[in-house]
Scaffold this motif. Structure first.
Motif: not given
Length: 166
Positions: A137-141, A99-101, A112-119
């Motif tokens: 896995i996408h981490l966008n500051a 999901g998206t957070y 930890t992370f599952s697949k298909n995660v955007t933060v």
């Protein structure tokens, strides 16, 4: 601490020097940066380490890689600062499921992370961040904050489609 460093510390929740440099890098550590086992990925920005930098993967680093910097100095986070600014506070360990957070996540345990995660925001953890064998896995500051602040280690291995924009 010089006067300009006090202002920086107040703005980003840090207690000692190194803050202005640390927050201009996608990854910044006093130790080593080791990337292995990932088939694809992107780190958008510069990386800097007090130790070695080893990238034996398909991860692309768009910026400069500065290794063996004897002056690398990680600023100490002011944990109460980050906890007070968190949009979500989690006691204990937490797994980011698909999901998206958005926002600042303050987590007292390990992450930890599952697949298909955007933060879209910042992960602040008193534990470690560990991602093994996951994809997308996408981490966008969100400026001026970093993507990850971890008291423990940050470990990515065997990931595909990993993107960290910090």
């Amino acid at each position: 601490i010089f006067c300009d460093q006090v202002e920086i510390a107040r703005q980003v929740g840090l207690s000692k020097g190194g803050g202005s440099v640390a927050f201009t890098r996608a990854f910044y550590t006093e130790g080593d940066i080791t990337m292995s086992g990932s088939s694809t990925g992107l780190i958008d920005g510069d990386i800097e380490a007090g130790g070695s930098i080893v990238n034996s993967t398909g991860i692309t680093v768009t910026g400069d890689a500065d290794a063996n910097n004897a002056e690398a100095n990680i600023p100490d986070p002011i944990w109460s600062y980050w906890q007070a600014r968190a949009t979500t506070t989690i006691s204990g360990d937490y797994n980011f499921s698909s999901g998206t957070y958005s926002g600042i996540y303050y987590i007292t345990g390990n992450v930890t992370f599952s697949k298909n995660v955007t933060v879209n925001g910042t992960i602040v953890t008193r534990g470690y961040v560990r991602v093994v064998g996951k994809e997308n896995i996408h981490l966008n500051a969100t400026a001026p904050n970093p993507a990850i602040l971890a008291e423990g280690y940050v470990y990515f291995s065997g990931c595909s489609g990993l993107v960290i924009d910090g």
